[in-house]
Design an enzyme around this catalytic site. Structure first.
Site, short mmCIF file in Angstrom:
data_model
loop_
_atom_site.label_atom_id
_atom_site.label_comp_id
_atom_site.label_asym_id
_atom_site.label_seq_id
_atom_site.Cartn_x
_atom_site.Cartn_y
_atom_site.Cartn_z
N LYS A 1 9.20 -4.71 6.52
CA LYS A 1 8.53 -3.65 5.78
C LYS A 1 9.57 -2.81 5.05
O LYS A 1 10.56 -2.35 5.64
CB LYS A 1 7.71 -2.77 6.72
CG LYS A 1 7.03 -1.59 6.01
CD LYS A 1 6.32 -0.68 6.99
CE LYS A 1 5.11 -1.34 7.57
NZ LYS A 1 4.29 -0.38 8.35
N ASP B 1 -1.55 6.21 14.96
CA ASP B 1 -2.18 5.53 13.82
C ASP B 1 -2.90 4.26 14.27
O ASP B 1 -2.70 3.18 13.69
CB ASP B 1 -1.14 5.21 12.75
CG ASP B 1 -1.78 5.02 11.36
OD1 ASP B 1 -2.93 5.44 11.18
OD2 ASP B 1 -1.10 4.46 10.49
N GLY C 1 0.84 -1.19 0.00
CA GLY C 1 0.00 0.00 0.00
C GLY C 1 0.87 1.23 0.00
O GLY C 1 2.07 1.18 -0.29
N GLY C 2 0.24 2.38 0.34
CA GLY C 2 0.99 3.63 0.37
C GLY C 2 2.10 3.61 1.40
O GLY C 2 3.08 4.35 1.30
N PHE C 3 1.97 2.73 2.42
CA PHE C 3 2.97 2.66 3.47
C PHE C 3 4.21 1.90 3.02
O PHE C 3 5.25 1.95 3.66
CB PHE C 3 2.38 1.94 4.69
CG PHE C 3 1.80 0.58 4.35
CD1 PHE C 3 2.62 -0.52 4.24
CD2 PHE C 3 0.44 0.44 4.15
CE1 PHE C 3 2.10 -1.76 3.94
CE2 PHE C 3 -0.09 -0.80 3.84
CZ PHE C 3 0.74 -1.90 3.73
N GLY C 4 4.14 1.15 1.94
CA GLY C 4 5.25 0.32 1.49
C GLY C 4 4.79 -1.12 1.29
O GLY C 4 3.60 -1.41 1.20
#
Length: 659
Positions: free
Chosen positions: A369, A466, A349-352
């Site tokens: 990650k 988060d 995703g956008g996080f990696g």
């Protein structure tokens, strides 16, 4: 004839009794030729070192003096001293530690490794029927056993929770000051353990090897061991490893019953193990002949080596040296994931992108990650926070082991959670089994306990920033563990965070964040309220509605509360499996946590009291105006109006909504 036989038997029993009553005394200046009883991975090496564990994870090892020792019904005085050294696989990281112990049996096959130190298991931990006395040298901090830190010495009676413990170290005879010792420093140390039956006192003294025994002991604990130890007991050492392996060595040992243990002759002890010992002579035997094989045969390996070096090249700056123990090599992470193959991909995703991996030496299963980054000014602070977060230890947090930097990307290494993230169970339809209410409530309480640890119980305040279902991972027993600390901030207790950038996920952001940008434990509480609604209702905090409108879950729940229909908002998959009183309590607590006014929200300590201890909730004010509108008014500068309006809300009694 009968009388002679009887007399002989009597004399034999008398002889045995006399031998048994004699004071036991022995000295091992190294263990070559000793007849110690060993089990697990324990071994005696050719040079005389007693190695209790080797560099393998999740293992245990025991070494017993071969004959039982008769302490007597009133437990005789005893004294023992031994020399030891711990050698971690990675510098500064390893566990779990070692213990000198006295046990009624030499069969500890049911004891577990890791935090149990090879002494206990889940069933017998803490039970008086163990009859075990131990002095632990613990290198991992386990919150559930009230460990002081990851470098302490403790006196333990039948349990892993120490009756008394102190940071590892000694008191200098000249200055009287306390001197710290690092158990995982690869430094050889000596210990004295003494029990005086007349005074009913246990003393433990620690010092660097070669230094005379300090006058002041590290630990001094009044306790009558006769209530624990039986007439005849076994003495020895136990050790275990966890996720990060280490080798635990005993180099010399002496013991005496009813007296002072003999001195260990340090000059006769085998040499302590070296760091990463390699057989250089064997390497030379292979390399030197190849020199004569020709220039080509030399150049080829050099070329391959240079190519591999480039392939695994990392970004390492001078300031990262201090974080060495928390840094993984890119080569190890590359091998762990089979070259970051797609079949090892857990999510993206956008996080990696996140990959499953198995570290090559320890065989530890991890999640890795990969996050893009630039070598910017804030990277040093970010890495420092990553390392600090890596020291967090709580059963409801996903452990962050460390990091690696390479060519514009940052790799974070986490403990692997086999059941994936909670959102997969809430939103993936039939791909995952349905979680019943008991399981969901357990997950909610687990995440709450983790947040309480972050906010109030650790050495610094940690604000996660988060909290959401996709960042709650489930272990093999479906326990909820809060993970992904990529946005977390740390600061000292009694101060405030100085970061003012707004980060997080829409629907979980407290309204004051959009104005001030300042995160605090109360902004985490707001997100936790949205998370609880998500778990109970099986719906996201913000959903698209008709004609481009947004459906805000907290307002929807608030509306059902006003109408007395809270049960209708519950996840349809739970309709037949929950207790209405308990689930309504959680929904109301969610609204309290998600209140637009920070001062109206509870702390996580109060949340735990509501969830765990049955503390009654305060009456929550309900009005015709929804939370979203109050938040908007507050952010537009109508603070005084919001405060005044909130104070005029009608209090709905708990009886009118079924609690």
């Amino acid at each position: 004839m009968f009388m002679k036989t009887y007399a002989f038997a009597f004399l034999l029993l008398l002889c045995i009794a006399l031998c048994a009553s004699q004071d036991v005394e022995f000295t091992f200046n190294g263990f070559t030729g000793s007849n110690l009883m060993l089990d697990g991975v324990a071994s005696i090496e050719s040079n005389g070192l007693l190695r209790l564990t080797n560099n393998t994870s999740q293992k245990k090892g025991h070494a017993f003096y071969p004959s039982p020792v008769r302490f007597g019904s009133n437990t005789s005085s005893f004294s023992t001293t031994f020399v030891f050294v711990f050698v971690p696989e990675k510098s500064g990281i390893g566990g779990q530690g070692m213990a000198f112990f006295i046990s009624p049996t030499n069969n500890l096959s049911t004891a577990m490794a890791a935090e149990y130190l090879g002494l206990f298991n889940e069933e017998n931990e803490g039970k008086s029927t163990n009859h075990i006395f131990a002095v632990e040298f613990d290198t991992i901090q386990n919150e559930e056993y009230e460990d002081k830190n990851n470098n302490h010495v403790g006196i333990n009676i039948n349990s892993l929770t120490s009756n008394q413990s102190e940071f590892a170290g000694y008191y200098d005879d000249d200055s009287g000051s306390f001197q710290n010792l690092n158990l995982m420093s690869h430094k050889t140390m000596q210990v004295w353990v003494e029990y005086e039956s007349e005074d009913k006192e246990i003393k433990v003294t620690l010092s660097p090897v070669g230094k005379s025994k300090p006058n002041k002991p590290l630990l001094s604990y009044k306790f009558d061991l006769s209530v624990v130890l039986k007439d005849t007991m076994y003495i020895g050492f136990s050790s275990s490893t966890g996720s990060f392996p280490a080798s635990h060595y005993v180099i010399g040992w002496s013991f005496k019953l009813n007296g002072t243990a003999p001195s260990i002759d340090l000059s006769k002890l085998p040499d302590p193990p070296r760091r990463n010992t390699k057989e250089l002579s064997k390497v030379l035997k292979i390399v030197l002949p190849s020199v004569f094989a020709g220039f080509v045969l030399i150049c080829v390996p050099i070329f391959i080596y240079m190519r591999r070096q480039f392939k695994y090249a990392e970004l390492l700056e001078d300031w990262e040296v201090e974080f060495g123990p928390h840094r993984f090599s890119y080569k190890d992470l590359h091998q762990a994931t089979n070259g970051f193959k797609e079949k090892e991909l857990l999510g993206a995703g956008g996080f990696g992108r996140v990959y499953r991996g198995v570290l090559p030496v320890s065989k530890l299963e991890v999640a890795i990650k990969r996050v893009s980054h630039g070598s910017k000014q804030g990277m040093k602070q970010f890495i420092a926070e990553v390392v600090s977060i890596g020291r967090l230890r709580h059963r409801n947090l996903v452990q962050l082991f460390g990091y690696c930097r390479r060519r514009g990307e940052l790799l974070l290494v986490y403990d692997y959670m086999p059941n994936g993230s909670l959102d997969q169970y809430l939103y993936s339809g039939h791909e995952k089994p349905t979680l019943n209410w008991i399981q969901r409530f357990k997950i909610i309480k687990g995440v709450a306990a983790g947040l309480l640890y972050l906010h109030e119980e650790w050495e610094q305040v940690v604000v996660h920033r988060d909290i959401k279902a996709s960042n709650v991972l489930l272990d093999s027993e479906l326990n909820g563990r809060l993970g992904d600390f990529g946005l977390a901030i740390l600061y000292d207790h009694g101060t405030e965070a100085d970061i003012t950038n707004v980060v997080g996920t829409m629907g979980y952001l407290a309204p004051e964040l959009t104005r001030t940008g300042k995160a605090s434990p109360l902004t985490d509480v707001f997100a936790f309220g949205a998370f609880m609604l998500e778990v109970v209702c099986g719906r996201r905090p913000v959903e698209p509605g008709a004609q481009g409108e947004r459906i805000v879950l907290v307002d929807l729940v608030l509306e059902h509360w006003k109408q007395g229909s809270l049960a209708d908002i519950v996840d349809p998959q739970l309709r037949e499996t929950f207790a209405i009183e308990e689930i309504e309590m959680v929904l109301k607590l969610s609204l309290l946590c998600s209140h637009p006014l920070p001062g109206a929200r509870p702390t996580m300590q109060q949340v735990m009291q509501y969830l765990d201890c049955g503390k009654p909730l305060p009456d929550l004010m309900v009005s015709s105006m929804n939370y979203s509108m109050l938040a908007i008014l507050q952010n537009e500068g109508f603070d005084s109006f919001v405060m005044s309006y909130s104070s005029q809300m009608t209090s709905i009694s708990t009886q009118s909504v079924g609690t």
